[in-house]
Design a protein around this motif. Sequence first.
Motif, mmCIF file in Angstrom:
data_model
loop_
_atom_site.group_PDB
_atom_site.id
_atom_site.type_symbol
_atom_site.label_atom_id
_atom_site.label_comp_id
_atom_site.label_asym_id
_atom_site.label_seq_id
_atom_site.Cartn_x
_atom_site.Cartn_y
_atom_site.Cartn_z
ATOM 1 N N ASN A 27 0.845 -1.197 0.000
ATOM 2 C CA ASN A 27 0.000 0.000 0.000
ATOM 3 C C ASN A 27 0.880 1.247 0.000
ATOM 4 N N THR A 68 -4.982 5.660 0.131
ATOM 5 C CA THR A 68 -4.207 4.420 0.150
ATOM 6 C C THR A 68 -4.326 3.759 -1.213
ATOM 7 N N ASP A 121 -6.845 -4.234 -3.360
ATOM 8 C CA ASP A 121 -7.054 -4.144 -1.909
ATOM 9 C C ASP A 121 -6.033 -5.033 -1.239
ATOM 10 N N ILE A 122 -5.217 -4.444 -0.395
ATOM 11 C CA ILE A 122 -4.165 -5.210 0.267
ATOM 12 C C ILE A 122 -4.329 -5.070 1.778
ATOM 13 N N ASP A 123 -4.399 -6.215 2.449
ATOM 14 C CA ASP A 123 -4.385 -6.209 3.912
ATOM 15 C C ASP A 123 -2.943 -6.098 4.349
ATOM 16 N N SER A 124 -2.577 -4.985 4.967
ATOM 17 C CA SER A 124 -1.185 -4.912 5.402
ATOM 18 C C SER A 124 -1.116 -4.466 6.841
ATOM 19 N N GLU A 125 -0.128 -4.996 7.531
ATOM 20 C CA GLU A 125 0.085 -4.678 8.929
ATOM 21 C C GLU A 125 1.054 -3.500 8.984
ATOM 22 N N SER B 13 2.571 -3.525 16.300
ATOM 23 C CA SER B 13 1.591 -3.213 15.263
ATOM 24 C C SER B 13 0.824 -1.949 15.664
#
Lengths: 257, 14
Positions: A27, A68, A121-125, B13
């Motif tokens: 992202n 984003t 769509d990216i799930d990022s931490e 996090s």
Amino acid sequence: MFEARLTEGAILKKVLDSVKDLVTDANFEADPTEGFKLQAMDSSHVSLVSLKLHADGFAHYRCDRPLTMGMNLANMAKMLKCASNEDAITMKADDAGDVVAFMFESPGQEKISDFELKLMDIDSEHLGIPDTEYAVTIRMPSAEFKRICSDLATIGDTVAISVSKEGVKFSTTGDIGDANVTLRQNSEDDKEKMISIELGEPVNLTFALRYLNSFTKATPLSDQVVIRLSPQLPIVVQYVVVDVGYISYYLAPKIED
Amino acid sequence: ATGQRTISSFFAST
């Protein structure tokens, strides 16, 4: 909407070359005041890259609200490869859009190219990186650091970096033998050749060479690299592009089991 | 033997 123009488009090409081997999807964040940012981990979550191009590092920067943009970096690199090194690059995206547009302009404006990359769509931490005083700060020519990492990787898989009053020693061990490279602080006025070591306390840490070698993909961005170390903490390897931004890599140390 | 820690074991996090 978001619109950002880099007159020296080659910087964006180099930035992407510096991260695309480490990270697959990421992202990018466009922020009204801060600029264009990315934070991402490699797939093994061993290293992290954090890059920022300051808003005022662009010839033109407009960002109405934080945005984003999830991109596949290999695909973004394919598009940026189509820009010439002399081209200016403009990125554009609508707030609710599902694409980012790249426009490449040749110096004489005789060639204009428009590319559109689909966003994902990216799930990022996102990790919080604390502001820490590091025990050791080393500044050295980026080409020298690249040379040491690639040389040592032909002998071993890991490098022990030990810093003392004597200098900084890079050591590795492999099946065929050992290697040690020691650098000492110099008094070069030529900034490109300068080696400086700020030592608060001695440090000895071991890191995987594979990742350090990947970080050195950023070498074309800066003549100097800044390396920060503290006992029991990840190494920081930072390349600063003066007046434009920076790319920082973090790598967790190896520990004795 | 040496083991490799993850970067997320150092940074929380957010």
